[in-house]
Design an enzyme around this catalytic site. Sequence first.
Site, PDB file in Angstrom:
ATOM      1  N   GLY A 238     -11.160 -19.525  17.974  1.00 20.38           N
ATOM      2  CA  GLY A 238      -9.879 -18.833  17.837  1.00 20.38           C
ATOM      3  C   GLY A 238      -8.804 -19.350  18.776  1.00 20.38           C
ATOM      4  O   GLY A 238      -7.947 -18.592  19.213  1.00 20.38           O
TER       5      GLY A 238
ATOM      6  N   ASP B 236      -6.401 -29.541   8.723  1.00 25.91           N
ATOM      7  CA  ASP B 236      -7.543 -29.327   9.623  1.00 25.91           C
ATOM      8  C   ASP B 236      -8.811 -29.955   9.053  1.00 25.91           C
ATOM      9  O   ASP B 236      -9.520 -30.696   9.738  1.00 25.91           O
ATOM     10  CB  ASP B 236      -7.769 -27.834   9.861  1.00 25.91           C
ATOM     11  CG  ASP B 236      -6.572 -27.173  10.518  1.00 25.91           C
ATOM     12  OD1 ASP B 236      -5.643 -27.900  10.920  1.00 25.91           O
ATOM     13  OD2 ASP B 236      -6.552 -25.939  10.625  1.00 25.91           O
TER      14      ASP B 236
HETATM   15  C1  GLA Z   1      -3.449 -24.037  10.649  1.00 28.61           C
HETATM   16  C2  GLA Z   1      -3.762 -24.450   9.215  1.00 28.61           C
HETATM   17  C3  GLA Z   1      -3.276 -25.858   8.917  1.00 28.61           C
HETATM   18  C4  GLA Z   1      -1.830 -26.065   9.345  1.00 28.61           C
HETATM   19  C5  GLA Z   1      -1.590 -25.518  10.755  1.00 28.61           C
HETATM   20  C6  GLA Z   1      -0.142 -25.531  11.126  1.00 28.61           C
HETATM   21  O1  GLA Z   1      -4.189 -24.786  11.553  1.00 28.61           O
HETATM   22  O2  GLA Z   1      -5.149 -24.377   8.964  1.00 28.61           O
HETATM   23  O3  GLA Z   1      -3.448 -26.159   7.549  1.00 28.61           O
HETATM   24  O4  GLA Z   1      -0.952 -25.491   8.417  1.00 28.61           O
HETATM   25  O5  GLA Z   1      -2.077 -24.198  10.917  1.00 28.61           O
HETATM   26  O6  GLA Z   1       0.322 -26.823  11.186  1.00 28.61           O
END
Ligand code: GLA
Length: 381
Positions: A117, A167
């Site tokens: 988190g 991500d």
């Molecule tokens: C989170 C989401 C990503 C991206 C970021 C902000 O990590 O999982 O897909 O949108 O926020 O850049």
Amino acid sequence: MNKQIASFLNSFESQLKVMSPGRINFIGEHTDYNNGFVLPAAIDKKITFSFRKSVSKTQCTILSTTYQKLFTFSIDKISIREATWENYIVGVVAEMQKIISGIGAFDCIIDSDLPLGSGVSSSAALECGIAYGLNALFKLNLSTLQMIEISQRAEHEYVGTKCGIMDQYAVMKSKEGAVLLLDCLINKHSYIEASFDPYVIVLLNTNVSHNLASSEYNTRREECEFVVNTIRKDSNNVSSLRDVTFLQLQQYKDQLSKNHYERAAYVLEENERVLAAVECLKTGNLKQFGSLMYASHRGLQYQYDVSCPELDFLVDFSETNKEILGSRMMGGGFGGCTINLIHKNAVDDFVKEASKAYKEKFGIALTSFVTVPSQGTSMYS
Ligand code: GLA
């Protein structure tokens, strides 16, 4: 340790080991779901998985040594569960089953040195590790992109965050010593060899995670879609903010609320910053790279409105220190970490000072770690 966990651990013989890292993002925040550019890399902190085919025909058993929790589910009957971390796992299995057969019952032990988190995407690390492991264990022959998309959909469908692809993509595709320039319009990347020496990448963890994060995330997404839909009424070749120019946005200023306008302006500007940052990396202009990081933070703070007092405090604090080239909030926002480029000789002193000041201001202990761009999800022995 309870008896059930102890006996599961004792009887477990691993058939496959997978590691799946967290990720950082240098610049390009909230651009991925707007078909824009991002500049992430996997880090050297990770989740590890030991898999085996289950002795039972249908029952899967999953143990998290971090949570000291074990749960079971039937491979034939998957549904949303109460605990979020369990949903990342069953969500991936369910999304895999939608496109491929041949996933048998399996058991898995999960261990982690990733802070949870805190904006380094422990969720994507978990999803991608499960997808990668099952693909190998049951020889499913899924492509890496398929596994990335499965992991992303698991988060949409089973956790409810309508995240972009950054991500999962960074977690799966990263390489040691490189950052990834990902074009989220076409889901293609290039590696940029990155040398930051004598600067190092330091993450400062606010250790707060405001609970608006998920709802505000989805709201930002809708706000951006609203701008796109408004412009599309006249220009049907516009399907995301990637197709919108500054001039066009300017022309719609009167038809948009201030918030809608600022959100979109931020995204357009951030995309330009990513490309400029890549040039800086290629030419070794780390000073300018750092200025772009600060500019990104201010955009997230004032235009996109996804920062929080704790993150702003840390960025402000770093700005007064000449040994720091750049600092910004990282990830979805409302808590988690800042990413900082700090001269290697100044890290210890800075972390000490920042921790003291942060504690005085918020009464919360700051945690920190130094990291480097690292290998993505892979097998190990
Ligand atoms: C989170 C989401 C990503 C991206 C970021 C902000 O990590 O999982 O897909 O949108 O926020 O850049």
